[in-house]
Scaffold this active site. Structure first.
Site, short mmCIF file in Angstrom:
data_model
loop_
_atom_site.label_atom_id
_atom_site.label_comp_id
_atom_site.label_asym_id
_atom_site.label_seq_id
_atom_site.Cartn_x
_atom_site.Cartn_y
_atom_site.Cartn_z
N GLY B 13 -26.72 -14.92 43.97
CA GLY B 13 -27.62 -14.88 42.82
C GLY B 13 -26.80 -15.17 41.58
O GLY B 13 -25.59 -15.28 41.66
N CYS B 14 -27.45 -15.36 40.43
CA CYS B 14 -26.67 -15.86 39.30
C CYS B 14 -27.39 -15.80 37.96
O CYS B 14 -28.56 -15.50 37.88
CB CYS B 14 -26.31 -17.32 39.52
SG CYS B 14 -25.55 -17.65 41.08
#
Lengths: 500, 365
Positions: B13-14
């Site tokens: 994720g980011c």
């Protein structure tokens, strides 16, 4: 020879307290197992004729009947099993090739059951198909490598495509091997479900021409019922080279089954044997196949995709590469569990390879050669449920054919006696009294129900994987993990082991 | 032993952010660092990076090749390869500053170079294809070497660490670019490898990406038919190659390429006018394997502008804003407002609806 060494395979058990002597069983059994003894007022059974098709059991109003495997045993022997001994008795008594019906029933590994599907957890949300769109629509046919777009318009039209609402079609089953009512049920169901059924090599009955939009017309080695109207009547044309149940073998519809309707549909005289040669006698090489593909395209003005169906054999990947390059728009690969109305037992049980390996090998090969786009792959032969379909697509198929599953849906009990023509369920028979037992409307409804149920299941599985369009599953082998497979098998399937 | 990216597929994720000046006026990296730093909690310190366009005006006609080397041997091998295929004008260490949280850096080097004329003629390829093949070759065949970026007048700067520390480490406050994109990474299972951080680049394409695409293997196996080698096994790498294939090699108009990646639903297509319908059906038929499925938001950077795109059912956040000549895109609106408190317009693009911001006077990507 008057005396047979064959003992009954099954025994019919009748609960005499329940039996009301209605004689339904007597009237229903085309194998003449049940007889009413008027003097004694009781019903007796000749076990030796029973094929265990459950027709009498299902129709008995008082549930008085049970069929069991005959508990009679030979002396235990791991090599000379019961079936090995019985087959020798049969051949010693008749001098003939052993015949059988439906797909390979030997205990070879079923690789679908050695593959597990993925699901999303945390890092990627699963998608609820009841709340979010979930797309199964599939297009079969040749796709160009690049789309030319100019001023927001497509510069060259797509080659002809088959549009399927779900990636499932009914396999080729000819009028002759199955009854008219079965053909009609398949056609009606395909039409309502937005998929395709396939005529097999039995021609197309005039009353079924109205389902043309959902029909694949087959051209096989016997060319039965093939003329230009037939070619134009369907949505696609399939050249049948081989069949999973009997690779390398032709077909034979005995003359006694060729009655008026079949004679007209197949365009052969009444009572004549319909023999399909093992090869097409105008196809002895890949370049000959190319000629037939293009003859059919010419005859239909390049408006219909042309499919080529082959049995899954050892060198299937290279053969399919050749077929793609020969101009086929669709390749159907039929694995060694594929069904049939009649096949020599030894061929069915010993020739060909599992569809899972064939499919994986073909998809990999076509990708290595950069020609996977040129052709759609249809996987056939022993698909049993929606999970098998999802796994097939993840391995690389565009769609699947179902034959045996479709027949089971309309009443087949897998007694494997299709070749006798005495199908008590009205499916694999031409006897008018048996055929009328199958109501086409009811059978079509059962088929539609099956597809409907599978559609829901496929959507659930896709959603679980975080995918909302079937094309994102195609060839997506990371969604599969192998269980109980050797590393060689994993390599061929192109998948990782569970836990990796 | 933990395996590096490329040996194993690692979902993550980011946070993403991008700032662009439409007039092409360069500005320093402070704002982009401030923007991505605000989303600190969206990353976990295992990867951060930036792409910057317009930073090398004095070498703008040369390919700026940024490299990571694990050891001197890899550097020597790759330099031999580069010397055979390129004429190198300048070779230098990329300047960095000591930052306590950034540990174990590889050898970080850059070259300004152009393809050798004789080699190019011998290969029979156009210049960009030649460079792409060289990049693929280094990434797949040279152990311990990784091409960080390979475009003209642009560069990628990435590391294992939080993005604000990465920006500090590379001294991005000293560079001036007209487009900045940034990424903070939250991988779920990684020993932390510098090459695995974003952005991922090829030529002057750069992609920062938030998401985990569930169509990855379908996309990868399709891309590999066209000669791409997905050595990193990351979504971002696959998406970058997808843009390269669709736009540079297949010459698809930008909107068509974006449609292929986030295609309209069949229900929507059925309601379209016949001509539009035919186009959409053709796109879905031909580019079914280019459909990116599963949650993603990406910012694509290139010399002419930035494009942001969400998956078609909007499973990841993405917000855009404008202020004067500036365009802002970020995972969260707060990351925009921290550098631009009162934007002229702020909106949240719909799933599958691209935000296309091109430099003034530029027609196409």
């Amino acid at each position: 020879m008057s005396f047979s060494l064959l003992t009954p395979e099954f025994i019919v058990e009748r609960n005499d307290e329940r039996c009301i002597r209605c004689q339904v069983c007597v009237r229903q059994c085309a194998n003449l197992v049940h007889m009413y003894d008027q003097e004694e007022d009781r019903i007796v059974a000749d076990d030796s004729k029973c094929v265990n098709c459950h027709r009498c059991v299902a129709l008995c109003p008082t549930r008085a009947l049970t069929i069991r495997r005959n508990p009679l045993e030979f002396k235990e022997n791991a090599n000379w099993t019961t079936s090995a001994i019985r087959e020798i008795y049969k051949q010693a008594e008749t001098g003939g090739i052993l015949l059988t019906g439906m797909g390979n029933d030997r205990p070879y590994p079923v690789y679908w059951d050695h593959m597990l599907l993925n699901a999303s957890q945390v890092t990627n949300p699963s998608i609820d198909p009841l709340r979010e769109p979930m797309e199964l629509k599939t297009m079969l046919g040749r796709k160009p490598e690049v789309l030319n777009v100019e001023d927001g318009k497509v510069k060259e039209k797509l080659p002809p495509q088959l549009k399927l609402e779900i990636p499932v079609m009914f396999s080729a089953m000819s009028f002759g091997s199955i009854s008219f009512n079965t053909c009609q049920a398949l056609a009606m169901a395909a039409s309502e479900a937005g998929v395709m059924y396939n005529t097999g090599e039995g021609g197309l009955h005039k009353d079924l021409r109205k389902y043309g939009k959902n029909t694949i017309v087959q051209v096989a080695s016997g060319r039965f019922g093939v003329d230009v109207d037939y070619l134009q009547a369907g949505a696609a044309i399939e050249i049948k080279i081989g069949q999973g149940a009997k690779p390398g073998i032709g077909g034979h519809l005995p003359g006694e089954k060729v009655m008026a309707e079949i004679s007209q549909t197949r365009m052969i005289p009444i009572g004549s044997d319909a023999i399909s040669p093992a090869p097409h006698h105008d196809i002895y090489s890949i370049e000959d196949l190319r000629q037939l593909i293009y003859s059919l395209k010419e005859a239909t003005d390049y408006q219909k995709p042309v499919s080529v169906k082959i049995a899954a054999v050892h060198n299937v990947a290279a053969i399919c590469s050749g077929i793609a390059r020969a101009g086929a728009d669709i390749i159907a690969i039929d694995g060694f569990r594929g069904g049939t109305g009649a096949a020599p037992l030894r061929i069915r049980d010993n020739v060909g390879i599992p569809i899972e390996f064939a499919l994986a090998a073909v998809d990999t090969r076509l990708r290595e050669e950069g020609i996977r786009n040129q052709v759609s792959l249809v996987c056939a032969g022993g698909i049993r449920n929606s999970a098998d379909i999802i796994k097939a697509i993840a391995l690389g198929a565009d769609a699947v054919y179902i034959g045996q599953a479709a027949l089971i849906a309309i009443g087949c009990h897998m007694c494997q006696k299709c070749y006798t023509g005495k199908c008590n369920w009205g499916i694999a028979t031409q006897d008018p009294n048996l055929v009328k037992r199958l109501n086409p409307e009811i059978a079509a409804r059962r088929l539609i129900n099956l597809l409907h149920a599978w559609t829901h299941e496929m959507k659930e599985m896709l959603g679980g994987m975080g995918i909302n369009a079937i094309e994102s599953l195609k060839g997506n082998r990371l969604m599969l993990r192998g269980i109980g497979l050797t590393s060689r098998e994993l390599d061929i399937l192109g998948i990782k082991a569970a836990g990796e | 032993m933990l395996r590096y990216e490329g040996k194993i597929r690692i979902p993550s994720g980011c946070a993403i952010s991008g700032i662009m000046n439409k007039k092409g006026q360069p500005f320093p990296g402070d704002d982009i660092i401030k923007s991505i730093a605000l989303m600190h909690d969206r990353s976990n310190g295992l990867g951060g990076g930036f792409a910057a366009y317009g930073i090398y005006p004095e070498y703008k006609d040369l390919y700026a090749i940024h490299m990571f080397y694990d050891h001197e041997g890899a550097k020597a091998d790759v330099e031999m390869f580069l010397n055979q295929h390129f004429k190198i004008e300048l070779s230098e260490r990329i300047p960095t500053r000591k930052v306590s949280s950034i540990k174990n850096p590889p050898i970080i080097w850059r070259y300004f170079a152009f393809p050798r004329g004789d080699k190019l003629a011998e290969a029979g390829l156009d210049e960009s294809e030649y460079v792409v093949r060289c990049v693929m070759r280094i990434n797949s065949d040279f152990e311990g070497a990784f091409v960080v970026s390979s475009g003209k007048n642009m560069g990628a700067f990435k590391a294992v660490g939080y993005p604000e520390d990465v920006g500090d480490f590379y001294m991005l406050d000293t560079y001036r670019a007209y487009i900045w994109t940034a990424h903070g990474r939250f991988p779920t299972n990684t020993p932390g490898w510098w090459g695995g951080a974003h952005p991922f680049t090829l030529l002057d394409w750069s992609v920062v990406h938030n998401g985990e695409i569930s169509s990855y293997d379908a996309n990868r196996r399709w891309l590999e038919m066209f000669g791409y080698k997905c050595t990193l096994q990351t979504d971002t790498e696959a998406i970058t190659y997808m843009f390269d294939l669709l736009i540079r090699r297949h010459r698809l108009p930008l909107e068509i390429a974006l449609t292929a990646m986030a295609a309209p639903l069949w229900d929507e297509i059925e309601r379209m006018e016949p001509e539009q319908q035919e186009l959409m059906i053709s796109i879905r038929a031909v580019y079914g394997s280019a459909l990116i499925n599963g949650p993603f938001s990406i910012i694509l950077g290139c010399k002419n502008g930035i494009i942001a795109l969400n998956d078609r059912i909007k499973l990841r956040p993405l917000t855009a804003a404008t202020k004067g000549d500036f365009v802002f895109i970020a995972s969260e609106e707060s990351a925009i407002r921290t550098v631009c408190p009162r934007p002229d317009a702020v909106w949240t693009p719909m799933g599958g609806e691209p935000v296309i911001a091109l430099l003034e006077g530029v027609e196409d990507i």
